[in-house]
Motif scaffolding. Structure first.
Motif, PDB file in Angstrom:
ATOM      1  N   UNK A  11       0.840  -1.208   0.000  1.00 45.73           N
ATOM      2  CA  UNK A  11       0.000   0.000   0.000  1.00 45.73           C
ATOM      3  C   UNK A  11       0.873   1.257   0.000  1.00 45.73           C
ATOM      4  N   UNK A  12       1.953   1.245   0.788  1.00 49.60           N
ATOM      5  CA  UNK A  12       2.868   2.396   0.819  1.00 49.60           C
ATOM      6  C   UNK A  12       3.503   2.615  -0.559  1.00 49.60           C
ATOM      7  N   UNK A  13       3.930   1.511  -1.185  1.00 50.67           N
ATOM      8  CA  UNK A  13       4.546   1.633  -2.511  1.00 50.67           C
ATOM      9  C   UNK A  13       3.539   2.151  -3.536  1.00 50.67           C
ATOM     10  N   UNK A  14       2.297   1.688  -3.449  1.00 49.31           N
ATOM     11  CA  UNK A  14       1.265   2.173  -4.376  1.00 49.31           C
ATOM     12  C   UNK A  14       1.021   3.666  -4.164  1.00 49.31           C
ATOM     13  N   UNK A  15       0.974   4.066  -2.886  1.00 44.16           N
ATOM     14  CA  UNK A  15       0.751   5.484  -2.588  1.00 44.16           C
ATOM     15  C   UNK A  15       1.921   6.323  -3.104  1.00 44.16           C
ATOM     16  N   UNK A  16       3.140   5.833  -2.878  1.00 39.98           N
ATOM     17  CA  UNK A  16       4.312   6.563  -3.364  1.00 39.98           C
ATOM     18  C   UNK A  16       4.308   6.628  -4.890  1.00 39.98           C
ATOM     19  N   UNK A  17       3.938   5.514  -5.527  1.00 37.74           N
ATOM     20  CA  UNK A  17       3.900   5.493  -6.986  1.00 37.74           C
ATOM     21  C   UNK A  17       2.837   6.456  -7.508  1.00 37.74           C
ATOM     22  N   UNK A  18       1.683   6.494  -6.843  1.00 35.58           N
ATOM     23  CA  UNK A  18       0.621   7.418  -7.265  1.00 35.58           C
ATOM     24  C   UNK A  18       1.076   8.866  -7.088  1.00 35.58           C
ATOM     25  N   UNK A  19       1.733   9.137  -5.947  1.00 35.89           N
ATOM     26  CA  UNK A  19       2.216  10.497  -5.705  1.00 35.89           C
ATOM     27  C   UNK A  19       3.278  10.873  -6.734  1.00 35.89           C
ATOM     28  N   UNK A  20       4.186   9.952  -7.023  1.00 38.21           N
ATOM     29  CA  UNK A  20       5.239  10.217  -8.007  1.00 38.21           C
ATOM     30  C   UNK A  20       4.620  10.413  -9.387  1.00 38.21           C
ATOM     31  N   UNK A  21       3.627   9.598  -9.702  1.00 32.03           N
ATOM     32  CA  UNK A  21       2.944   9.725 -10.993  1.00 32.03           C
ATOM     33  C   UNK A  21       2.255  11.085 -11.097  1.00 32.03           C
TER      34      UNK A  21
END
Length: 182
Positions: A104-114
């Motif tokens: 979930x943290x990685x998905x959130x970071x990926x969404x934020x980076x995206x």
């Protein structure tokens, strides 16, 4: 042997009935032998019997004690095995939860980076569009000034006047494009 029987029969003694002295000596010998057996042999047998009984009962007690210890060890082993299984399940569940949290943290970071990259790209596109519009305005202005000069028949070298003509021309184009888009 016939002579002995005849001799005994002649003396008046019955050969089937033993002599009194023989009975007495045999009885005393038997009594002495019985005394020796009862006094010395039987206590040895009794002692050996008692030792054997104690050894057997001791071995039975040891076996029962060993069996009780084995049963206790088995119960303890089963309890430890159950605890180890419960602990392994808890660790497995904790690892799953941790993995889900990391995912979930990685998905959130990926969404934020995206989102950041998209926003940066939008800003860059807007800046490049503005630069392209400015460049096109200058080129269109130059072309419009030349075209207007050819149409009018005189050169429009006055920058202020040329800028006004270009701005008016571009304003009219924008109004036409806005009207066509509606």
């Amino acid at each position: 042997m016939d002579q002995v029987i005849m001799l005994a029969a002649s003396e008046g003694a019955n050969p089937l009935i033993p002599n009194v002295w023989e009975i007495l000596v045999t009885g005393i010998s038997f009594a002495i032998l019985m005394f020796i057996v009862v006094k010395f042999v039987v206590p040895g047998f009794e002692k050996t019997y008692a030792e054997r009984t104690e050894a057997i009962e001791g071995n039975i007690a040891k076996a029962e004690k060993a069996q009780a210890e084995a049963s206790a060890a088995l119960v303890e082993y089963k309890a430890q095995l159950s605890d180890a299984r419960a602990e392994a399940n808890a660790i497995r569940e904790e690892a799953r939860a941790e993995g889900a949290q990391i995912l979930a943290d990685l998905k959130a970071k990926a969404a934020a980076e995206s989102a950041r990259i998209t926003e940066q790209a939008q800003v860059q596109i807007a800046a490049e569009r503005q630069a392209a519009v400015t460049s096109l305005r200058a080129e269109v202005g130059t072309l419009a000034t030349e075209l207007a000069g050819r149409i009018i028949g005189e050169t429009l070298e006055d920058d202020a006047r040329a800028a006004r003509v270009v701005d008016r021309f571009l304003g009219e184009l924008e109004n036409e494009n806005a009207g066509a888009a509606r």
